[in-house]
Motif scaffolding. Structure first.
Motif, mmCIF file in Angstrom:
data_model
loop_
_atom_site.group_PDB
_atom_site.id
_atom_site.type_symbol
_atom_site.label_atom_id
_atom_site.label_comp_id
_atom_site.label_asym_id
_atom_site.label_seq_id
_atom_site.Cartn_x
_atom_site.Cartn_y
_atom_site.Cartn_z
ATOM 1 N N ARG A 167 26.033 -49.337 -33.981
ATOM 2 C CA ARG A 167 27.123 -48.738 -34.763
ATOM 3 C C ARG A 167 28.322 -48.367 -33.898
ATOM 4 N N LYS A 181 25.196 -40.638 -37.740
ATOM 5 C CA LYS A 181 24.402 -41.857 -37.913
ATOM 6 C C LYS A 181 23.936 -42.350 -36.559
ATOM 7 N N ASP A 237 19.822 -47.745 -45.865
ATOM 8 C CA ASP A 237 19.585 -46.906 -47.043
ATOM 9 C C ASP A 237 19.627 -45.423 -46.691
ATOM 10 N N GLY A 238 20.555 -45.046 -45.825
ATOM 11 C CA GLY A 238 20.721 -43.631 -45.481
ATOM 12 C C GLY A 238 19.693 -43.106 -44.493
ATOM 13 N N GLN A 255 20.152 -41.046 -40.657
ATOM 14 C CA GLN A 255 21.435 -40.362 -40.873
ATOM 15 C C GLN A 255 21.166 -38.908 -41.223
ATOM 16 N N LEU A 261 35.556 -39.638 -51.223
ATOM 17 C CA LEU A 261 35.582 -41.008 -51.736
ATOM 18 C C LEU A 261 35.981 -41.063 -53.196
ATOM 19 N N GLU A 292 33.393 -46.815 -53.802
ATOM 20 C CA GLU A 292 32.959 -47.695 -52.713
ATOM 21 C C GLU A 292 32.940 -49.125 -53.232
ATOM 22 N N HIS A 343 26.458 -45.094 -54.930
ATOM 23 C CA HIS A 343 25.353 -44.583 -54.112
ATOM 24 C C HIS A 343 24.977 -43.172 -54.546
ATOM 25 N N GLU A 394 31.283 -53.432 -46.155
ATOM 26 C CA GLU A 394 31.251 -52.242 -47.019
ATOM 27 C C GLU A 394 32.524 -51.449 -46.766
ATOM 28 N N ASN A 412 33.636 -49.267 -43.899
ATOM 29 C CA ASN A 412 32.496 -48.402 -43.587
ATOM 30 C C ASN A 412 31.598 -49.090 -42.582
HETATM 31 P P1 ADP Z 1 23.481 -47.394 -44.436
HETATM 32 O O1 ADP Z 1 23.341 -48.257 -43.233
HETATM 33 O O2 ADP Z 1 22.303 -46.529 -44.661
HETATM 34 O O3 ADP Z 1 23.927 -48.148 -45.653
HETATM 35 P P2 ADP Z 1 26.146 -46.183 -44.541
HETATM 36 O O4 ADP Z 1 26.943 -45.856 -43.341
HETATM 37 O O5 ADP Z 1 26.624 -47.308 -45.363
HETATM 38 O O6 ADP Z 1 24.632 -46.384 -44.056
HETATM 39 O O7 ADP Z 1 26.036 -44.878 -45.435
HETATM 40 C C1 ADP Z 1 25.352 -44.870 -46.679
HETATM 41 C C2 ADP Z 1 26.207 -44.199 -47.735
HETATM 42 O O8 ADP Z 1 26.455 -42.837 -47.374
HETATM 43 C C3 ADP Z 1 27.581 -44.797 -47.913
HETATM 44 O O9 ADP Z 1 27.545 -45.946 -48.720
HETATM 45 C C4 ADP Z 1 28.326 -43.618 -48.555
HETATM 46 O O10 ADP Z 1 27.970 -43.457 -49.905
HETATM 47 C C5 ADP Z 1 27.762 -42.452 -47.777
HETATM 48 N N1 ADP Z 1 28.600 -42.206 -46.572
HETATM 49 C C6 ADP Z 1 28.365 -42.695 -45.336
HETATM 50 N N2 ADP Z 1 29.307 -42.293 -44.460
HETATM 51 C C7 ADP Z 1 30.178 -41.533 -45.154
HETATM 52 C C8 ADP Z 1 31.378 -40.817 -44.811
HETATM 53 N N3 ADP Z 1 31.857 -40.815 -43.563
HETATM 54 N N4 ADP Z 1 32.008 -40.134 -45.792
HETATM 55 C C9 ADP Z 1 31.528 -40.130 -47.064
HETATM 56 N N5 ADP Z 1 30.414 -40.778 -47.443
HETATM 57 C C10 ADP Z 1 29.731 -41.482 -46.512
#
Ligand code: ADP
Ligand code: MG
Length: 362
Positions: free
Chosen positions: A86, A126, A133-134, A137, A168, A171, A194, A236, A248
């Protein structure tokens, strides 16, 4: 799903997976059991192949290199090395001038604490490696008492990215395909909903304003060109309440947010993946009809006491336009994606409504 698309195009398929009873086993000619850092298994897989691809980004670079001695690996190790981490991924994006949210890379609890306070207190932290899937994190500053020291420990005391929590609006994601001959095609964007950092539902097309769509398409294509991508890349993106479009994260493979492409587009993401890695002409990505998917997590197979139950698929399938897609995963664990429902509608909102209605019946 990629293997099924490959078979339909006349290819024979073999897979490597840590689990010999993996979802692909019924549709492939051979299964090689091996963990994601088993270079020997990767070499054995590649020996009988004309081309190797992947659909999880955490395959060790040594495996990609071992496979690469026998067959081209697409996407290749150079791009995967950056995407797997990352920190490198964010640096690459920022270095190339793509818009990303505010973040800091940290390597200690102390740096993490400093980053959290510099970024205003509300952050997504992260792990640099692994995670989907979160998972891997931690959120801080959302009313919970979790602080930097705890977060650092929870994430295994390894390098992390600390991101400012963004407000947000929505997304979206854009799936782009690029073939070795340099042909590029990007699908119309998907809108993704999400909950608890896991994708719940997704719809194609996204219905964002035309200028946002144009910006998202341009970003996805430029990233694909920047990497000299061979294969698929899901980009994303966040659309913030203040109207910014930010990247993202990147996923160099078929992506959950494009499962609806099977029904929404002339060519599915799975067929496009095969076309791209086999250097065939890329398929038409036009929309046939709006389509949505809703994920089915393992929770649905467990009742309130945690006892096994069978979801009411018969009820769900009575909703017009709805289809069921199960992945043949054995263990229905909480939060594990076991399958999805797809649905079509005259407009995107109707497709979403139908899959949510069907899921509520389960
Ligand atoms: P994964 O690899 O688990 O998909 P992501 O970085 O895409 O990780 O994060 C999963 C979800 O968490 C995102 O799709 C969003 O909904 C939320 N999220 C992640 N980072 C942020 C952020 N900096 N601000 C707001 N929401 C976030
Ligand atoms: Mg994500």
């Amino acid at each position: 799903m990629t293997a099924m698309a490959a078979r339909s195009l006349g290819y024979r398929v073999q897979v490597m997976d840590p689990d010999s009873s993996c979802p692909a086993r019924f549709v492939v000619d051979a299964c090689f059991e091996g963990s994601w850092n088993d270079a020997r298994a990767a070499a054995n897989l590649a020996r009988g192949c004309d081309v190797v691809t992947l659909e999880i980004e955490q395959v060790a670079i040594e495996c990609l290199e071992a496979a690469g001695r026998y067959a081209p690996v697409r996407p290749g190790a150079a791009m995967m090395r950056i995407i797997q981490d990352r920190i490198l991924q964010k640096e690459w994006l920022r270095g190339c001038g793509f818009p990303v949210g505010e973040y800091r890379a940290v390597t200690s609890a102390q740096e993490m604490a400093e980053a959290i306070s510099m970024l205003g207190g509300r952050c997504f932290i992260k792990s640099a490696h692994g995670g989907y899937d979160g998972r891997s994190q931690v959120k801080v500053g959302f009313g919970s008492t979790c602080d930097a020291v705890e977060a650092w420990t929870m994430l295994g005391q390894r390098p992390c990215v600390v991101e400012k929590a963004l407000e947000l609006d929505r997304e979206i994601s854009v799936m782009v395909a690029r073939s070795p001959r340099g042909e590029v095609k990007s699908f119309p964007s998907a809108m993704n909903h999400h909950e608890n950092q896991i994708l719940v539902w997704s719809v194609i097309p996204s219905s964002v304003a035309p200028e946002i769509e144009a910006g998202a398409q341009r970003i996805a294509r430029e990233i694909a060109d920047g990497f000299q991508l061979e294969g698929l890349l899901a980009v994303e993106m966040f659309l913030t309440k203040s109207g910014e479009l930010l990247v993202n994260e990147l996923a160099p493979r078929p992506h959950n947010s494009y499962h609806a492409s099977e029904r929404a587009c002339v060519t599915s993401q799975f067929e496009q993946a095969v076309r791209a890695v086999c250097n065939l002409p890329l398929g038409d990505v036009s929309i046939v009809q709006p389509a949505a998917i809703v994920n089915l997590l393992g929770d649905l197979w467990l009742d309130k006491e945690g006892q096994p139950r069978e979801p009411r698929f018969d009820q769900a399938l009575a909703v017009p336009g709805v289809r069921l897609h199960l992945y043949e995963k054995h263990q229905p664990r909480k939060g594990r994606k076991m399958g999805h429902l797809s649905g079509v509608g005259a407009i995107p909102a109707e497709a979403v409504e139908r899959v949510l209605e069907a899921k509520a019946r389960l």
